[in-house]
Design an enzyme around this catalytic site. Structure first.
Site, PDB file in Angstrom:
ATOM      1  N   PHE A  35       0.864  -1.192   0.000  1.00 32.93           N
ATOM      2  CA  PHE A  35       0.000   0.000   0.000  1.00 32.93           C
ATOM      3  C   PHE A  35       0.894   1.234   0.000  1.00 32.93           C
ATOM      4  O   PHE A  35       1.767   1.372   0.859  1.00 32.93           O
ATOM      5  CB  PHE A  35      -0.822  -0.160   1.262  1.00 32.93           C
ATOM      6  CG  PHE A  35      -1.520   0.981   1.904  1.00 32.93           C
ATOM      7  CD1 PHE A  35      -2.868   1.184   1.647  1.00 32.93           C
ATOM      8  CD2 PHE A  35      -0.893   1.777   2.843  1.00 32.93           C
ATOM      9  CE1 PHE A  35      -3.564   2.181   2.320  1.00 32.93           C
ATOM     10  CE2 PHE A  35      -1.585   2.774   3.516  1.00 32.93           C
ATOM     11  CZ  PHE A  35      -2.926   2.968   3.252  1.00 32.93           C
ATOM     12  N   GLY A  46       3.593  12.458   5.478  1.00 30.22           N
ATOM     13  CA  GLY A  46       3.522  11.320   6.399  1.00 30.22           C
ATOM     14  C   GLY A  46       2.219  11.385   7.160  1.00 30.22           C
ATOM     15  O   GLY A  46       1.173  10.974   6.655  1.00 30.22           O
ATOM     16  N   HIS A  65      15.764  -8.998  32.571  1.00 26.06           N
ATOM     17  CA  HIS A  65      16.913  -9.819  32.148  1.00 26.06           C
ATOM     18  C   HIS A  65      18.253  -9.193  32.553  1.00 26.06           C
ATOM     19  O   HIS A  65      19.297  -9.812  32.336  1.00 26.06           O
ATOM     20  CB  HIS A  65      16.921 -10.005  30.619  1.00 26.06           C
ATOM     21  CG  HIS A  65      15.975 -11.060  30.124  1.00 26.06           C
ATOM     22  ND1 HIS A  65      14.620 -10.904  30.086  1.00 26.06           N
ATOM     23  CD2 HIS A  65      16.209 -12.297  29.616  1.00 26.06           C
ATOM     24  CE1 HIS A  65      14.056 -11.982  29.581  1.00 26.06           C
ATOM     25  NE2 HIS A  65      15.002 -12.853  29.296  1.00 26.06           N
ATOM     26  N   GLY A  66      18.223  -7.969  33.068  1.00 28.91           N
ATOM     27  CA  GLY A  66      19.477  -7.311  33.438  1.00 28.91           C
ATOM     28  C   GLY A  66      20.415  -7.202  32.232  1.00 28.91           C
ATOM     29  O   GLY A  66      19.954  -6.992  31.102  1.00 28.91           O
ATOM     30  N   GLU A 109       1.224   3.444  10.519  1.00 35.43           N
ATOM     31  CA  GLU A 109      -0.244   3.523  10.351  1.00 35.43           C
ATOM     32  C   GLU A 109      -0.852   4.570  11.290  1.00 35.43           C
ATOM     33  O   GLU A 109      -1.917   4.373  11.868  1.00 35.43           O
ATOM     34  CB  GLU A 109      -0.876   2.150  10.531  1.00 35.43           C
ATOM     35  CG  GLU A 109      -0.298   1.201   9.504  1.00 35.43           C
ATOM     36  CD  GLU A 109      -1.111  -0.032   9.286  1.00 35.43           C
ATOM     37  OE1 GLU A 109      -2.339   0.027   9.438  1.00 35.43           O
ATOM     38  OE2 GLU A 109      -0.503  -1.051   8.918  1.00 35.43           O
ATOM     39  N   THR A 158       0.924   7.746  13.864  1.00 35.81           N
ATOM     40  CA  THR A 158       1.711   7.784  15.102  1.00 35.81           C
ATOM     41  C   THR A 158       0.763   7.863  16.311  1.00 35.81           C
ATOM     42  O   THR A 158      -0.439   8.129  16.160  1.00 35.81           O
ATOM     43  CB  THR A 158       2.603   9.036  15.108  1.00 35.81           C
ATOM     44  OG1 THR A 158       1.747  10.189  15.054  1.00 35.81           O
ATOM     45  CG2 THR A 158       3.567   9.062  13.931  1.00 35.81           C
ATOM     46  N   GLU A 218       0.574  10.219  18.350  1.00 35.27           N
ATOM     47  CA  GLU A 218      -0.009  11.571  18.396  1.00 35.27           C
ATOM     48  C   GLU A 218      -1.230  11.638  17.477  1.00 35.27           C
ATOM     49  O   GLU A 218      -2.262  12.220  17.832  1.00 35.27           O
ATOM     50  CB  GLU A 218       1.038  12.626  17.965  1.00 35.27           C
ATOM     51  CG  GLU A 218       2.186  12.826  18.949  1.00 35.27           C
ATOM     52  CD  GLU A 218       3.247  11.704  18.904  1.00 35.27           C
ATOM     53  OE1 GLU A 218       3.223  10.873  17.978  1.00 35.27           O
ATOM     54  OE2 GLU A 218       4.093  11.661  19.814  1.00 35.27           O
TER      55      GLU A 218
HETATM   56  C1  LIG Z   1       8.937   0.207   8.988  1.00 39.30           C
HETATM   57  C2  LIG Z   1       7.881   1.107   8.413  1.00 39.30           C
HETATM   58  C3  LIG Z   1       6.886   0.578   7.581  1.00 39.30           C
HETATM   59  C4  LIG Z   1       5.937   1.414   6.996  1.00 39.30           C
HETATM   60  N1  LIG Z   1       5.035   0.897   6.079  1.00 39.30           N
HETATM   61  C5  LIG Z   1       4.241   1.753   5.364  1.00 39.30           C
HETATM   62  C6  LIG Z   1       3.449   1.266   4.281  1.00 39.30           C
HETATM   63  O1  LIG Z   1       3.415   0.063   3.989  1.00 39.30           O
HETATM   64  N2  LIG Z   1       2.729   2.163   3.546  1.00 39.30           N
HETATM   65  C7  LIG Z   1       2.726   3.504   3.839  1.00 39.30           C
HETATM   66  O2  LIG Z   1       2.072   4.256   3.117  1.00 39.30           O
HETATM   67  N3  LIG Z   1       3.466   4.001   4.876  1.00 39.30           N
HETATM   68  C8  LIG Z   1       4.232   3.154   5.634  1.00 39.30           C
HETATM   69  N4  LIG Z   1       5.009   3.644   6.659  1.00 39.30           N
HETATM   70  C9  LIG Z   1       4.986   5.077   6.955  1.00 39.30           C
HETATM   71  C10 LIG Z   1       4.327   5.448   8.292  1.00 39.30           C
HETATM   72  O3  LIG Z   1       2.948   5.244   8.238  1.00 39.30           O
HETATM   73  C11 LIG Z   1       4.732   6.900   8.598  1.00 39.30           C
HETATM   74  O4  LIG Z   1       6.115   6.885   8.931  1.00 39.30           O
HETATM   75  C12 LIG Z   1       3.928   7.511   9.696  1.00 39.30           C
HETATM   76  O5  LIG Z   1       2.587   7.709   9.311  1.00 39.30           O
HETATM   77  C13 LIG Z   1       4.507   8.856  10.186  1.00 39.30           C
HETATM   78  O6  LIG Z   1       4.795   9.710   9.131  1.00 39.30           O
HETATM   79  P1  LIG Z   1       6.248  10.417   9.073  1.00 39.30           P
HETATM   80  O7  LIG Z   1       7.254   9.340   9.227  1.00 39.30           O
HETATM   81  O8  LIG Z   1       6.316  11.257   7.860  1.00 39.30           O
HETATM   82  O9  LIG Z   1       6.316  11.315  10.366  1.00 39.30           O
HETATM   83  P2  LIG Z   1       5.781  12.822  10.496  1.00 39.30           P
HETATM   84  O10 LIG Z   1       4.385  12.918  10.006  1.00 39.30           O
HETATM   85  O11 LIG Z   1       6.779  13.750   9.914  1.00 39.30           O
HETATM   86  O12 LIG Z   1       5.771  13.001  12.074  1.00 39.30           O
HETATM   87  C14 LIG Z   1       6.909  13.380  12.841  1.00 39.30           C
HETATM   88  C15 LIG Z   1       6.437  13.604  14.271  1.00 39.30           C
HETATM   89  O13 LIG Z   1       5.502  14.705  14.301  1.00 39.30           O
HETATM   90  C16 LIG Z   1       4.308  14.301  14.914  1.00 39.30           C
HETATM   91  N5  LIG Z   1       3.169  14.990  14.300  1.00 39.30           N
HETATM   92  C17 LIG Z   1       2.886  15.135  12.980  1.00 39.30           C
HETATM   93  N6  LIG Z   1       1.741  15.812  12.828  1.00 39.30           N
HETATM   94  C18 LIG Z   1       1.273  16.087  14.061  1.00 39.30           C
HETATM   95  C19 LIG Z   1       0.130  16.765  14.572  1.00 39.30           C
HETATM   96  N7  LIG Z   1      -0.809  17.287  13.757  1.00 39.30           N
HETATM   97  N8  LIG Z   1      -0.015  16.894  15.912  1.00 39.30           N
HETATM   98  C20 LIG Z   1       0.904  16.361  16.757  1.00 39.30           C
HETATM   99  N9  LIG Z   1       2.008  15.701  16.341  1.00 39.30           N
HETATM  100  C21 LIG Z   1       2.186  15.569  15.013  1.00 39.30           C
HETATM  101  C22 LIG Z   1       4.240  12.803  14.674  1.00 39.30           C
HETATM  102  O14 LIG Z   1       3.353  12.168  15.584  1.00 39.30           O
HETATM  103  C23 LIG Z   1       5.692  12.415  14.861  1.00 39.30           C
HETATM  104  O15 LIG Z   1       5.970  12.291  16.236  1.00 39.30           O
HETATM  105  C24 LIG Z   1       5.932   2.803   7.297  1.00 39.30           C
HETATM  106  C25 LIG Z   1       6.907   3.324   8.183  1.00 39.30           C
HETATM  107  C26 LIG Z   1       7.875   2.505   8.721  1.00 39.30           C
HETATM  108  C27 LIG Z   1       8.924   3.126   9.619  1.00 39.30           C
END
Ligand SMILES: Cc1cc2nc3c(=O)[nH]c(=O)nc-3n(C[C@H](O)[C@H](O)[C@H](O)COP(=O)(O)OP(=O)(O)OC[C@H]3O[C@@H](n4cnc5c(N)ncnc54)[C@H](O)[C@@H]3O)c2cc1C
Length: 379
Positions: free
Chosen positions: A123, A131, A338-339, A363, A365, A367
């Protein structure tokens, strides 16, 4: 109220638990070190009929329910988080949007190979600059002579190296500043489509996480998934189901960490006694058991609501948020119990802790889950 699993759910639980203990857990530590994707496990899961579990039999699925899906994710994750995320994304992010929004022809063509395990499900929503704010998509799909011409980048996409096709979001039009975002099914072998697998991750090292680069990728207009302009809404609906999968992963990883900590606490002697006889350790274990129990109930309730055709968005968010946060706490405490040995790879708990962290990010964060919950309670 009935908290018992059905006979079918119990059979699925027994089957997947035995499979996970025999086939998935033994190589998990080595695969994490080698960063090796376990293709053979997914072939066997296909043979067991698990790859299309909640989808209709006419597409090769098993017509099972969301609770069974959660049980399978939980048991696989208890054995290996990487296997758990691969399976969860395959079903809830790869298969689900095709099942929910695809035409009959699209389901025959694209959902069937997912159900048989011939293709893994993936997806493509996240982009380098979109993000949490997934509506900030910059990928563009221009319709010309009945074909979409797609240009853009996606990042952190699970399973794409093993997917024959995937649905992704792209801008298909603009009305002033307003973007029209649609979902399009794109074959991964299309000319101009690159899947790059070279992230260095903290955990889930045996799962496949990729970057997608699309340069003038042509796909026929008929690959539009659902209605034009509804891509963003479709992906939000998809993520509601995906959160049940992440919650189930969290329960499975936390359960594995708790079991290791309990058994280690009984064996490890200091001051002439098992450390499990110290109340400080007992209280940690009691809290771990209680939180896992609560998280599991929340995940199963969200799955049950979905199976009843009722609203489950708030409950899925709550389950994902709570389960992922307690998974982080439980795995952290498992290392503590487990120390110094907990800091060493051969005791597994450090891997559980590294794997757990993704659950507070992927999917949506923690937040973003709090924002979803706050909106749903009328804030
Ligand atoms: C191993 C892995 C697998 C993944 N698989 C998929 C996948 O299959 N398909 C896909 O589409 N995506 C995938 N992702 C992406 C994942 O869903 C995003 O990383 C996630 O949604 C966060 O987006 P970002 O990394 O851009 O962080 P950002 O959106 O840049 O967030 C950075 C920080 O800001 C905070 N933040 C952002 N906006 C707000 C707000 N309005 N209020 C308060 N805090 C906020 C966030 O909570 C976070 O702490 C994957 C990520 C990883 C690491």
């Amino acid at each position: 109220m009935n908290f018992d699993l059905t006979i079918e759910q119990k059979i699925i639980q027994k089957t997947i638990r035995e499979f996970s203990e025999a086939e998935v857990a033994p190589g998990a530590e080595q695969r994490d070190k080698d960063k090796r994707f376990p293709k053979e496990i997914f072939q066997k899961l296909g043979e067991l009929g698990m790859m299309g579990l909640p989808f209709p039999q006419k597409y090769g699925g098993a017509d099972s329910d969301t609770i069974s899906f959660a049980i399978v994710v939980e048991e696989l994750s208890r054995a290996c988080g990487s296997t758990g995320i691969t399976y969860s994304a395959h079903i809830s992010l790869g298969g689900a949007p095709l099942h929910l929004f695809g035409t009959e022809e699209q389901k025959q063509k694209y959902l069937t190979p997912i159900c048989t395990g011939e293709s893994l499900g993936a997806f493509g929503l996240t982009e380098p600059n979109a993000g949490s704010d997934a509506g900030g998509t910059q990928t563009e799909a221009v319709l010309k002579n009945n074909e979409f011409i797609i240009n853009g980048n996606k990042c952190f996409i699970t399973n794409a190296s093993f997917a024959k096709h995937l649905a992704l979001t792209a801008i298909t039009g603009r009305d002033g500043a307003k973007k029209e975002i649609s979902a399009i099914i794109v074959p991964t072998h299309a000319k101009g489509f690159q899947v790059i697998d070279n992230y260095e991750k903290m955990g889930l090292n045996a799962s496949n996480t990729t970057e997608l680069v699309l340069e003038d990728v042509h796909v026929p207009e008929e690959n539009l998934l659902g209605k034009r302009g509804e891509g963003f809404r479709q992906f939000l609906i998809t993520l509601d189901g995906g959160r049940i999968g992440i919650g189930a992963m969290a329960v499975g990883i936390a359960q594995a960490a708790y079991e290791k900590a309990l058994s280690y606490a009984k064996e490890r002697k200091q001051f002439g006694k098992s450390i499990s006889s110290f109340q400080a350790i007992q209280f940690k274990l009691a809290d771990m058991a209680m939180k896992i129990e609560l998280a599991r109930n929340m995940v199963y309730k969200a799955a049950w609501l979905k199976d009843q055709g009722r609203k489950f968005s708030k409950e899925a968010s709550m389950a994902k948020l709570y389960a992922s946060e307690i998974c982080m706490e439980v795995t952290n405490q498992a290392v503590q119990i487990h120390g110094g040995y907990g800091y060493m790879k051969e005791y597994h708990v450090e891997r559980f802790m590294r794997d757990a962290k993704l659950l507070e990010i992927g999917e949506g964060t923690s937040e973003i889950q709090r924002l979803v919950i706050a909106r749903s309670i009328g804030c």
